[in-house]
Design an enzyme around this catalytic site. Structure first.
Site, mmCIF file in Angstrom:
data_model
loop_
_atom_site.group_PDB
_atom_site.id
_atom_site.type_symbol
_atom_site.label_atom_id
_atom_site.label_comp_id
_atom_site.label_asym_id
_atom_site.label_seq_id
_atom_site.Cartn_x
_atom_site.Cartn_y
_atom_site.Cartn_z
ATOM 1 N N ASP A 59 0.702 -1.084 0.507
ATOM 2 C CA ASP A 59 -0.001 0.108 0.328
ATOM 3 C C ASP A 59 1.188 1.624 0.149
ATOM 4 O O ASP A 59 0.651 2.005 -0.817
ATOM 5 C CB ASP A 59 -0.719 0.434 1.623
ATOM 6 N N GLY A 60 2.036 1.165 1.109
ATOM 7 C CA GLY A 60 3.176 2.362 1.000
ATOM 8 C C GLY A 60 3.424 2.561 -0.266
ATOM 9 O O GLY A 60 3.253 3.754 -0.938
#
Length: 273
Positions: A59-60
């Site tokens: 997700d980062g």
């Protein structure tokens, strides 16, 4: 739309590096130009001009790509290669050649993911997850004047808390969830208002109308974070404006339905040592 050039933005790990090489080979075998870049080296506007951005990580990585996009919005193909991958399909075990063929043949649909627009110190920012306002003086309560205007209601109040989150449905699975906000289906149109450790106990997390306009005036030096990245330090008497916008991320989906609740909760299980 013909796809002629692709950039792979990847997390700098051995697993992602090996996966990146496989996808680069498959695209190049089919006559597509491929560039690659570590996610930590990505800058604002760094993927402009590409037809497809392959997000290879967790997700980062997707948050960093979202942060870099503010004018032209290419199609994003998320390939999971990380621990938390809420916005990703389960493509980490899929054959890279099959996935590339689907993309080049147009066998995918576009998932438009809403972002939050914030006007901070006269600069526009777009948040995929949330904007956080946190006291610059750690340990001290933040004093905020909040005005919320919807098509049907208008309210104003003073909030005393450690900070404030304004989040999207996508962001409901991130910082907002840790702050005891609700988990929202990502396709719902709404804005989340989440006080952080509020001193005023009658102010609770709120789910707001998608056309809401939120105006927050700060009385103290305040740090503003967009998707976890500090973007500004606000002096007293500053104002921040929030609303949803049509500056969508365009994410390519091969077609598999994702189990959002399972993906979110499994990634947040306590790891005992």
């Amino acid at each position: 739309m013909p796809i002629r050039n692709v950039i792979i933005v990847y997390k700098p790990s051995r697993e992602c590096l090996e996966l990146m090489k496989k996808y680069a080979i498959e695209f190049r075998k089919r006559g597509v130009r491929v560039d690659t870049i570590w996610v930590d080296e990505l800058r604002r506007g760094g993927v402009d001009g590409y037809d497809i951005v392959v997000a290879m990580g967790g997700d980062g990585t997707l948050l960093r790509i979202s942060w870099s996009l503010y004018k032209r919005l290419p199609i994003i193909l998320p390939i999971p290669c990380g621990r938390r991958t809420v916005l990703y399909e389960e493509l980490d075990k899929a054959d890279p050649g099959y996935v590339v063929d689907c993309i080049l043949a147009g066998r995918f649909f576009i998932d438009r993911v809403e972002r939050l627009k914030a006007l901070i110190n006269n600069a526009e920012y777009y948040a995929l997850n949330e904007v956080a306002l946190i006291s610059h003086d750690s340990g001290r309560v933040l004093h905020l004047d909040v005005s919320i205007e919807t098509p049907f209601n208008k309210t104003r109040f003073r909030l005393e808390s450690d900070g404030l989150l304004i989040a999207t449905p996508t962001g409901s699975s991130a910082y907002s969830l840790s702050a005891r906000g609700p988990l929202i289906e990502t396709r719902l149109n709404t804005i989340l208002f989440i006080p952080l450790n509020s001193v005023t106990l009658n102010i609770t997390p709120m789910v707001l109308h998608p056309f809401s306009k939120i105006n927050v005036g700060v009385h103290d030096y305040t740090n503003a974070f967009v998707d976890g990245k500090m973007v500004s330090m606000l002096p007293p008497s500053s104002t921040v404006l929030f609303r949803l916008c049509n500056n969508f991320l365009r994410i390519a989906r091969i077609g598999e339905k994702r189990d959002l609740v399972k993906k979110v909760l499994e990634s947040r299980v306590t790891r005992f040592l």
